[in-house]
Design an enzyme around this catalytic site. Structure first.
Site, PDB file in Angstrom:
ATOM      1  N   GLY A   1       0.947  -0.953  -0.028  1.00 39.32           N
ATOM      2  CA  GLY A   1       0.024   0.107   0.070  1.00 39.32           C
ATOM      3  C   GLY A   1       1.079   1.145  -0.041  1.00 39.32           C
ATOM      4  O   GLY A   1       1.982   1.423  -0.297  1.00 39.32           O
ATOM      5  N   TYR A   2       0.171   2.282  -0.124  1.00 30.81           N
ATOM      6  CA  TYR A   2       0.486   3.643  -0.756  1.00 30.81           C
ATOM      7  C   TYR A   2       0.424   4.853   1.172  1.00 30.81           C
ATOM      8  O   TYR A   2      -0.475   4.820   1.222  1.00 30.81           O
ATOM      9  CB  TYR A   2       1.390   3.916  -1.264  1.00 30.81           C
ATOM     10  N   LEU A   3       1.379   5.000   1.942  1.00 32.15           N
ATOM     11  CA  LEU A   3       1.491   5.927   2.860  1.00 32.15           C
ATOM     12  C   LEU A   3       1.390   7.090   1.377  1.00 32.15           C
ATOM     13  O   LEU A   3       0.867   8.485   2.565  1.00 32.15           O
ATOM     14  CB  LEU A   3       2.425   6.195   3.326  1.00 32.15           C
TER      15      LEU A   3
ATOM     16  N   LEU B   1      -3.417   4.621   2.051  1.00 33.87           N
ATOM     17  CA  LEU B   1      -4.269   5.555   0.762  1.00 33.87           C
ATOM     18  C   LEU B   1      -5.352   4.650   0.462  1.00 33.87           C
ATOM     19  O   LEU B   1      -5.004   3.235   0.355  1.00 33.87           O
ATOM     20  CB  LEU B   1      -4.196   6.518  -0.309  1.00 33.87           C
TER      21      LEU B   1
END
Length: 155
Positions: A28-30, A82
Site C-alpha cells: 500500500g501507499y502512504l 491510501l
C-alpha cells in the site's frame, strides 16, 4: 540513496510460470505524490518501507531508499495507507546475468502481468525472453502506485 534503473514489459503468455517460485506480495501507499512515493510492503515473511523519488522523463531511473522491517512492524502501517491495496505474486526468473521479476496481479488488477528487469546503466543490454511483450517503461499507468488508485479492471 540508490538509483533504481529498470525496464518494464507486459507479459504475453504463461511460459514463464514454471521458471521460478512465486512469493505473495501485499503493498500500500502512504504517499503517491508524483515527486515521491512512500510504500509499505509485505513480501512473503518480510516487511519493507520504501521511498521512491520522481522518475526521469523516460521512466528508466529514480532514486530509491528501502528499509527491511519485520511483518509485525509494517502491518499496522497498512491502516494509514491510501485506498487501494495491491496484491500480487512475484516470480523471480534468472535470464542470463539478469533477474526478471514477473508480477501477476489479483483483485481489481486481475489479468495484468508485468515483468521488470533492473539494470546497472540505462544503456545496458540484456537477453529478452520469448514471453516478454510490449515495453511499457515510462507509462505511468503501469506504476504500482497508479494501479492502486486506478485499477487495471477500470481501464
Amino acid at each position: 540513496m540508490n538509483k533504481e534503473i529498470e525496464r518494464k514489459f507486459l507479459v504475453k503468455d504463461d511460459s514463464w510460470k514454471n521458471l521460478g517460485e512465486a512469493v505473495h506480495y501485499k503493498q500500500g501507499y502512504l504517499s503517491n505524490d508524483p515527486e515521491r512515493t512512500v510504500r509499505v510492503r509485505i513480501a512473503g515473511e518480510k516487511g519493507f518501507l520504501t521511498v521512491k523519488g520522481k522518475s526521469t522523463n523516460d521512466g528508466l531511473t529514480r532514486l530509491e531508499w528501502e528499509k527491511e522491517l519485520s511483518v509485525e512492524e509494517i502491518s499496522p502501517l497498512f491502516s494509514l495507507c491510501l485506498p487501494g491495496i495491491i496484491e500480487k505474486n512475484r516470480t523471480k526468473i534468472q535470464i542470463g546475468s539478469h533477474t526478471f521479476e514477473v508480477d501477476e496481479f489479483f483483485g481489481q488488477n486481475d489479468g495484468l502481468i508485468l515483468a521488470e528487469v533492473e539494470l546497472r546503466s540505462e544503456s545496458e543490454s540484456f537477453e529478452i525472453p520469448d514471453w516478454l511483450g510490449e515495453e511499457v517503461t515510462g507509462d505511468k499507468r503501469y506504476y504500482n502506485s497508479y494501479l492502486a488508485q486506478h485499477p487495471f479492471s477500470t481501464w
